[in-house]
Structures are given as structure tokens and as C-alpha cells.
Design an enzyme around this catalytic site. Structure first.
Site: not given
Ligand code: AHR
Length: 510
Positions: A44, A191-192, A257, A314, A363
Site C-alpha cells: 500500500e 476496500n473496507e 488482524y 489483509e 504488508q
Molecule cells: O493495512 C493497513 C490498513 O488496514 C489498510 O489500509 C486498511 O484496509 C486496514 O484497515
């Protein structure tokens, strides 16, 4: 620091000093193929993830090819990176592709409002991204802008990238240096959408997705797989709504995450943590399995033929940023704990290979759970990098059923997790590979590896471990954590290995 003596002890075939866990692999019943894109990456426009970390520009003194660092790209090539997602993330919904084409010195400078409010030069745009993918030999996953863009903007971007006609946009691509159209393997609509992508409801987004994809056209032979932006954690409302869509949907994205504390405001440090945060990190990682199960279950109801993939585009650890760094850059160290997190996630993804056909760790470089950390012209490989490399044989391998019996438990206070995680597959080289993780940072564990219907001669591969839970590589000690050879001989058709404390093993079963 890896101590050779400890390793030597750990990898010796063992007598039964500890309770014996048994792992039985059924090589006669291959399951779904573990899509290589499960090992996908995410780059990103965030912090030094692209600029500095990978992109230095063609004029830089740092050795580069078309602006991309040779050292970093070389190391990534060794991971056989199958796929890269770009340009975001949250950045994608504020990215306008026309800002990133044409002479670089004429491109507009924007503000990266999501990540640190820094200037975005737009030096890396569509052509540069495809150069990177080409150098890596990776498929491309382009994330479109639904948030501040439009259907017209996304449609025109696709035309610019994929049209072989003499249209004005295709001619503009040629003028900018690329005669032939590119292949866009995957294209996502936003995204999101539940958060930084526009705070929408699943129903509202589903309608926008259906409308957008009506206009997203390419020559049929090069139609990308289309991805709808889905939910996160255990929220199944997005997977439910989106898997009812019948046309032009190949995948639903899903984000989860690992946060040691589970609290966004105080996530926990990347290093220097106590054992309670080791175990909570393992526990929170293992939640990935439940999250996939509940999302896959609603998708099974709406899409029993499994036409739509659940793409975990992600995932990874998210810690408090390193002290003194820009909070918007999400820069964190990466320790042995991260390698264990990666391996646990891989084993979970393999178990869901029928539905999970792509994932992208967040990432690739310098951001969150990165493969590589850079400092000016230097770079180090992280323990996560080593875990990815050890698991390369699993790319496009046929998953094999694995039964874990007599598994031990590892506890701290009231938190308990299984001690051993295992996965197996028959790789493209014809060999059976087994991956084993010991989540216990204090105790080795004896594991019997059996192959149903066949005798095991030996295990041959690599182990990743260290003496400290937060062992990590630095520019002063770049090889503090790295894999060591691992082998164990069988006796009586089975092999008993002592899996070192806090370790990851990947080995061929021979
Ligand atoms: O990976 C960092 C961020 O986490 C991304 O930009 C977003 O999609 C998520 O909230």
C-alpha cells in the site's frame, strides 16, 4: 540468537521424555489444492512500504531496476511471491489512477490523508506497479476506488490497462510506454466499505458493487476476477449479503488482524513483551479459524458450489508503532512470534483451501507484519520472511488430511491454546511436506509423524526457532533469527521428532 547446541538437542530423534503428540497424514486422500495466492502480498502507499522500502526511482544510487530496489526485489523473488495487491487498503479509495501516469515530474503531488498526512508524489503509478509485478513474476491485484472515485473512473482504468484497441485510452497507455495491454488478474471494487471505504451497510455496498460491475468491462479473454469488499472478524453480514450476488463476483474480501491485547488503542509492543502477550497473540491468531468457519458457513448456504472465494486480503500482526516513528506509518519490528503467527495462519488457510483461495499479508515491506525492513540502502529479512520461504512447497500443493491426536495444551493464567499445529500437503515436486508449529515458548514437545498406509523413512527440512520469544533481526545482527537444517530418522516406520519450544518446522516426509 539461535544457539547451535540447543538446536542440536532439539532436532535429535527423541526418546519419550514428554507426552507424545501424534500427527497422522493421510496421503491417499488429497484434498483441495492450496492456491499459491494464499501466499499473496500487499503493498500500500503507506509509510515507507513503497517509497524508500521498495521504490527509489531510476536515478537513485541504490541499485535498482526501473526504480525498484534490486536487493529487496531479489529477496522477494526467493519467496516466489505469487500475487501483489496494490495500491491499498484505505489508500485505494482516495487514489485516482490518472495522477499516476505520464512523466513522473509532471504528476500531481497529493496528501496521503490516511497515512501520516505526508506528500504522495505519485511517482509509483500503474506502469511502475506492473514493472514490479513483472520483476517478481507475480500476478496483479488492483484495488479500485469506489469511495471517492466513480464507476466511470474504474471502468476507464480497466480500459487503460487491458484494451488492445486503438481507443484514446489504449493509445495513451502506448504513449506512456506500454504497447501491449497488461493482464489484470484481480480487480476489487473498494476496500473496507464498512470503514475507511465509506462507512456503508452491507446492503448499500452490495447494490453499489452490482451497479459498478455492470460497467467494469474488459475483452472477455482478459476479464479479471472481481472482488467485493467484505467484512472483518466474526461479522458475517457482509459475506452473507455479498455471496447472494450472482454475476461478476469471484471473491469476497475479509480482513482480520492479530492484536496481542485485542484492544486497538493499546495493542502491545512488537518486542519486549511478557509471556501473557505471547499466549494472547497465539490465541488471537487462532481466532482466524473460527472467523473463516463462520464466514464460509454463510457462503456455503448462498453459494454451495463454492464459486466465490473468501479472500483474506489483509491479515497479520498489528502492534503499537515503534517508539519515535510516525504513528501513521505503521512501522513495527518483527520477531520469532511473528513467524509463529504466520505459520499458524498458513496452517489455518490450508485447512480451508476449498474456500480461501487468496490471502495477502499486511504488508510486504516496512509496514505491519513485513517480510523486509529497510534503513536507507540497507535491508534485513524478518522471521516472517523466513516462515514464508519455508512454506514455499505448499504453494499449489494438494492439501492432505492431518489428524492430530493427544495434543498438549499450553497455558498462561486462564488462557490456554493447543500446543501443536500441523498441516500437510503433496507438493508439485511429488513429495509430502509437513508443517509443525510448537506454540509453547518454554517446552519442546515430542511429535510422532505417521503417514497412513506408508512407512516414514525420515523428515528433512528446516526449523525456525530462537532462545527468546521476541528474538528478531536488526541491522547489527541481521541473522539472529534464521532457519537451520532439520532432520529426523525413523525407526519402525514412524518418526518421532522433538519440536523445539516456540518453533516452526517444515520438512519433506521421505
Ligand atoms: O493495512 C493497513 C490498513 O488496514 C489498510 O489500509 C486498511 O484496509 C486496514 O484497515
Amino acid at each position: 540468537m539461535i544457539k547451535k547446541t540447543i538446536l542440536a538437542l532439539s532436532i535429535a530423534a527423541s526418546g519419550a521424555a514428554f507426552a507424545q503428540v501424534s500427527v497422522t497424514i493421510d496421503a491417499a486422500k488429497p484434498g483441495p489444492v492450496i492456491n499459491k495466492n494464499i501466499y499473496g502480498q500487499f503493498a500500500e502507499h503507506l509509510g515507507t512500504g513503497i517509497y524508500e522500502g521498495m521504490w527509489v526511482g531510476p536515478e537513485s544510487k541504490v541499485p535498482n531496476t526501473k526504480g525498484w530496489r534490486n536487493d529487496v526485489v531479489g529477496a522477494l523473488k526467493d519467496l516466489h511471491v505469487p500475487l501483489v495487491r496494490w495500491p491499498g487498503g484505505c489508500f485505494a479509495d482516495e487514489y485516482h489512477w490518472r495522477d499516476g501516469i505520464g512523466p513522473r515530474d509532471k504528476r500531481p503531488v497529493k496528501v496521503n490523508t490516511n497515512w501520516g498526512g505526508v506528500e504522495e508524489s505519485n511517482a509509483v503509478g500503474t506502469h511502475e506497479f506492473f514493472d514490479l509485478a513483472e520483476q517478481l513474476g507475480a500476478e496483479v491485484y488492483v484495488n479500485g476506488n469506489l469511495g471517492t472515485g466513480s464507476n466511470q473512473e474504474m471502468a476507464e482504468w480497466l480500459e487503460y490497462m487491458t484494451s488492445d484497441s486503438k481507443s484514446t485510452l489504449a493509445e495513451l497507455r502506448r504513449k506512456n510506454g506500454h504497447e501491449k495491454p497488461w493482464k489484470v488478474d484481480y480487480f476489487a471494487v473498494g476496500n473496507e466499505a464498512w470503514g475507511c471505504g465509506g462507512e456503508m451497510s452491507p446492503q448499500h455496498y452490495a447494490q453499489l458493487y452490482k451497479t459498478a460491475t455492470v460497467f467494469l468491462k474488459t475483452p472477455p479473454a482478459v476479464r479479471p476476477k472481481f472482488i467485493a469488499s467484505g467484512g472483518n472478524d466474526n461479522d458475517t453480514t457482509w459475506s452473507d449479503e455479498l455471496s447472494k450476488i450472482k454475476n461478476k463476483i469471484d471473491g469476497i474480501s475479509f480482513h482480520y488482524y492479530t492484536i496481542p491485547t485485542g484492544v486497538w488503542e493499546k495493542k502491545g509492543a512488537a518486542t519486549g513483551f511478557a509471556e501473557d502477550q505471547w499466549i494472547s497473540t497465539v490465541k488471537n491468531t487462532l481466532k482466524m479459524d473460527d472467523h473463516i468457519k463462520v464466514n464460509a458457513a454463510v457462503m456455503d448456504k448462498n453459494d454451495p458450489q463454492k464459486k466465490i472465494g473468501l479472500f483474506v486480503d489483509e491479515w497479520g500482526t498489528w502492534y503499537d508503532v515503534e517508539p519515535g516513528t510516525n504513528t501513521g506509518f505503521l512501522f513495527q519490528q518483527n520477531s520469532l512470534r511473528d513467524a509463529v503467527v504466520a505459520a499458524l495462519n498458513f496452517n489455518i488457510f490450508h485447512a480451508h483451501a476449498d474456500r480461501v483461495r487468496m490471502t495477502n499479508i499486511a504488508q510486504m515491506v516496512n509496514v505491519l507484519q513485513a517480510m523486509i525492513l529497510t534503513d536507507k540502502d540497507r535491508m534485513i529479512l524478518t522471521p516472517t520472511y523466513h516462515a514464508f520461504k519455508m512454506y514455499v512447497p505448499f504453494q499449489d500443493a494438494a492439501s492432505l488430511p492431518v489428524a492430530v491426536a493427544n495434543n498438549g495444551k499450553y497455558s498462561v493464567g486462564s488462557t490456554t491454546v493447543p500446543q501443536v499445529s500441523a498441516s500437510a500437503a503433496r507438493a508439485k515436486d511429488g513429495k509430502v511436506y509437513v508443517a509443525l508449529v510448537n506454540t509453547n515458548p518454554n517446552k519442546a514437545v515430542d511429535v510422532t509423524v505417521n503417514l497412513s498406509g506408508a512407512k516414514v523413512g525420515k523428515l528433512n527440512g528446516q526449523v525456525l526457532t530462537a532462545t527468546a520469544m521476541d528474538a528478531h533481526n536488526t541491522f547489527a545482527q541481521p541473522d539472529a533469527v534464521k532457519p537451520a537444517p532439520f532432520s529426523a530418522q525413523a525407526s519402525g516406520g514412524k518418526v518421532v521428532v522433538k519440536l523445539p519450544a516456540k518453533s516452526v518446522v517444515v520438512a519433506a516426509v521421505e
